[in-house]
Design a protein around this motif. Structure first.
Motif, PDB file in Angstrom:
ATOM      1  N   VAL A 145       0.840  -1.206   0.000  1.00  0.00           N
ATOM      2  CA  VAL A 145       0.000   0.000   0.000  1.00  0.00           C
ATOM      3  C   VAL A 145       0.873   1.253   0.000  1.00  0.00           C
ATOM      4  O   VAL A 145       0.616   2.209  -0.752  1.00  0.00           O
ATOM      5  CB  VAL A 145      -0.961  -0.004   1.212  1.00  0.00           C
ATOM      6  CG1 VAL A 145      -1.604   1.358   1.421  1.00  0.00           C
ATOM      7  CG2 VAL A 145      -2.024  -1.069   1.023  1.00  0.00           C
ATOM      8  N   ARG A 146       1.935   1.257   0.837  1.00  0.00           N
ATOM      9  CA  ARG A 146       2.853   2.404   0.855  1.00  0.00           C
ATOM     10  C   ARG A 146       3.497   2.605  -0.510  1.00  0.00           C
ATOM     11  O   ARG A 146       3.639   3.736  -0.990  1.00  0.00           O
ATOM     12  CB  ARG A 146       3.930   2.207   1.926  1.00  0.00           C
ATOM     13  CG  ARG A 146       3.451   2.459   3.334  1.00  0.00           C
ATOM     14  CD  ARG A 146       4.617   2.503   4.325  1.00  0.00           C
ATOM     15  NE  ARG A 146       5.390   1.279   4.330  1.00  0.00           N
ATOM     16  CZ  ARG A 146       5.174   0.243   5.134  1.00  0.00           C
ATOM     17  NH1 ARG A 146       4.187   0.297   6.008  1.00  0.00           N
ATOM     18  NH2 ARG A 146       5.939  -0.828   5.082  1.00  0.00           N
ATOM     19  N   ASN A 147       3.880   1.513  -1.148  1.00  0.00           N
ATOM     20  CA  ASN A 147       4.493   1.587  -2.470  1.00  0.00           C
ATOM     21  C   ASN A 147       3.513   2.153  -3.491  1.00  0.00           C
ATOM     22  O   ASN A 147       3.875   2.990  -4.319  1.00  0.00           O
ATOM     23  CB  ASN A 147       4.978   0.197  -2.893  1.00  0.00           C
ATOM     24  CG  ASN A 147       5.808   0.235  -4.152  1.00  0.00           C
ATOM     25  OD1 ASN A 147       6.376   1.264  -4.513  1.00  0.00           O
ATOM     26  ND2 ASN A 147       5.896  -0.894  -4.818  1.00  0.00           N
ATOM     27  N   LEU A 148       2.273   1.715  -3.432  1.00  0.00           N
ATOM     28  CA  LEU A 148       1.269   2.205  -4.386  1.00  0.00           C
ATOM     29  C   LEU A 148       0.933   3.673  -4.141  1.00  0.00           C
ATOM     30  O   LEU A 148       0.649   4.405  -5.092  1.00  0.00           O
ATOM     31  CB  LEU A 148       0.004   1.353  -4.301  1.00  0.00           C
ATOM     32  CG  LEU A 148       0.120  -0.060  -4.865  1.00  0.00           C
ATOM     33  CD1 LEU A 148      -1.137  -0.845  -4.556  1.00  0.00           C
ATOM     34  CD2 LEU A 148       0.401  -0.046  -6.348  1.00  0.00           C
ATOM     35  N   ARG A 149       0.977   4.113  -2.895  1.00  0.00           N
ATOM     36  CA  ARG A 149       0.676   5.516  -2.594  1.00  0.00           C
ATOM     37  C   ARG A 149       1.799   6.451  -3.016  1.00  0.00           C
ATOM     38  O   ARG A 149       1.550   7.579  -3.427  1.00  0.00           O
ATOM     39  CB  ARG A 149       0.430   5.703  -1.103  1.00  0.00           C
ATOM     40  CG  ARG A 149      -0.911   5.218  -0.657  1.00  0.00           C
ATOM     41  CD  ARG A 149      -1.124   5.504   0.801  1.00  0.00           C
ATOM     42  NE  ARG A 149      -2.436   5.035   1.221  1.00  0.00           N
ATOM     43  CZ  ARG A 149      -2.812   4.959   2.471  1.00  0.00           C
ATOM     44  NH1 ARG A 149      -1.995   5.310   3.431  1.00  0.00           N
ATOM     45  NH2 ARG A 149      -4.020   4.527   2.761  1.00  0.00           N
ATOM     46  N   ASN A 150       3.048   6.004  -2.885  1.00  0.00           N
ATOM     47  CA  ASN A 150       4.185   6.896  -3.095  1.00  0.00           C
ATOM     48  C   ASN A 150       4.724   6.907  -4.519  1.00  0.00           C
ATOM     49  O   ASN A 150       5.297   7.903  -4.939  1.00  0.00           O
ATOM     50  CB  ASN A 150       5.321   6.523  -2.131  1.00  0.00           C
ATOM     51  CG  ASN A 150       4.923   6.757  -0.698  1.00  0.00           C
ATOM     52  OD1 ASN A 150       4.055   7.566  -0.403  1.00  0.00           O
ATOM     53  ND2 ASN A 150       5.539   6.025   0.207  1.00  0.00           N
ATOM     54  N   GLU A 151       4.575   5.832  -5.259  1.00  0.00           N
ATOM     55  CA  GLU A 151       5.165   5.766  -6.589  1.00  0.00           C
ATOM     56  C   GLU A 151       4.089   5.555  -7.641  1.00  0.00           C
ATOM     57  O   GLU A 151       3.353   4.589  -7.599  1.00  0.00           O
ATOM     58  CB  GLU A 151       6.171   4.618  -6.654  1.00  0.00           C
ATOM     59  CG  GLU A 151       7.342   4.806  -5.704  1.00  0.00           C
ATOM     60  CD  GLU A 151       8.331   3.668  -5.820  1.00  0.00           C
ATOM     61  OE1 GLU A 151       8.376   3.031  -6.889  1.00  0.00           O
ATOM     62  OE2 GLU A 151       9.046   3.426  -4.853  1.00  0.00           O
ATOM     63  N   GLN A 152       4.055   6.447  -8.614  1.00  0.00           N
ATOM     64  CA  GLN A 152       3.083   6.341  -9.700  1.00  0.00           C
ATOM     65  C   GLN A 152       3.410   5.144 -10.586  1.00  0.00           C
ATOM     66  O   GLN A 152       2.521   4.510 -11.132  1.00  0.00           O
ATOM     67  CB  GLN A 152       3.069   7.632 -10.531  1.00  0.00           C
ATOM     68  CG  GLN A 152       1.974   7.685 -11.576  1.00  0.00           C
ATOM     69  CD  GLN A 152       0.579   7.664 -10.973  1.00  0.00           C
ATOM     70  OE1 GLN A 152       0.378   8.079  -9.842  1.00  0.00           O
ATOM     71  NE2 GLN A 152      -0.376   7.181 -11.724  1.00  0.00           N
ATOM     72  N   GLY A 153       4.688   4.825 -10.753  1.00  0.00           N
ATOM     73  CA  GLY A 153       5.092   3.693 -11.580  1.00  0.00           C
ATOM     74  C   GLY A 153       4.571   2.373 -11.043  1.00  0.00           C
ATOM     75  O   GLY A 153       4.300   1.445 -11.811  1.00  0.00           O
ATOM     76  N   ALA A 154       4.426   2.266  -9.744  1.00  0.00           N
ATOM     77  CA  ALA A 154       3.923   1.033  -9.153  1.00  0.00           C
ATOM     78  C   ALA A 154       2.463   0.813  -9.517  1.00  0.00           C
ATOM     79  O   ALA A 154       2.043  -0.316  -9.786  1.00  0.00           O
ATOM     80  CB  ALA A 154       4.083   1.073  -7.644  1.00  0.00           C
ATOM     81  N   VAL A 155       1.696   1.882  -9.559  1.00  0.00           N
ATOM     82  CA  VAL A 155       0.284   1.780  -9.950  1.00  0.00           C
ATOM     83  C   VAL A 155       0.193   1.339 -11.405  1.00  0.00           C
ATOM     84  O   VAL A 155      -0.598   0.463 -11.757  1.00  0.00           O
ATOM     85  CB  VAL A 155      -0.447   3.118  -9.724  1.00  0.00           C
ATOM     86  CG1 VAL A 155      -1.865   3.047 -10.252  1.00  0.00           C
ATOM     87  CG2 VAL A 155      -0.435   3.493  -8.257  1.00  0.00           C
ATOM     88  N   GLU A 156       1.023   1.939 -12.253  1.00  0.00           N
ATOM     89  CA  GLU A 156       1.015   1.591 -13.673  1.00  0.00           C
ATOM     90  C   GLU A 156       1.452   0.139 -13.879  1.00  0.00           C
ATOM     91  O   GLU A 156       0.845  -0.593 -14.665  1.00  0.00           O
ATOM     92  CB  GLU A 156       1.941   2.520 -14.445  1.00  0.00           C
ATOM     93  CG  GLU A 156       1.937   2.256 -15.938  1.00  0.00           C
ATOM     94  CD  GLU A 156       2.826   3.222 -16.687  1.00  0.00           C
ATOM     95  OE1 GLU A 156       3.254   2.850 -17.795  1.00  0.00           O
ATOM     96  OE2 GLU A 156       3.084   4.328 -16.188  1.00  0.00           O
TER      97      GLU A 156
END
Length: 90
Positions: free
Chosen positions: A57-68
């Motif tokens: 969740v922290r990774n998805l909140r902080n990095e846009q590349g992770a969402v993509e």
């Protein structure tokens, strides 16, 4: 005198019965210790799972590349100028 000894033996036996059977007995204490150990092991597994989920969740909140990246892997995201190739195994 024999009556006194008989009463004392009966009292000792009653105390022993309470010690081995019933509430607060050795068997119950042993069973509860096992249940506590099992619950602690399960809690440790769940805490590890929760920590990995929090990290995701922290990774998805902080990095846009992770969402993509997640959208590409799970949802099949394709950008406007990209070409999609589907390779099918026999």
């Amino acid at each position: 005198m024999k009556t006194l000894w008989a009463v004392m033996v009966v009292l000792i036996l009653l105390l022993q019965v309470r010690l081995w059977v019933g509430e607060g007995s050795f068997a119950q204490v042993w069973s509860l210790k096992n249940a506590i150990a099992d619950q602690r092991a399960e809690n440790a597994d769940l805490a590890a799972r929760n920590e990995s989920l929090y990290a995701e969740v922290r990774n998805l909140r902080n990095e846009q590349g992770a969402v993509e990246e997640r959208a590409r892997m799970n949802l099949g995201l394709i950008r406007k100028d990209e070409t999609f190739f589907l390779v099918v195994d026999n």
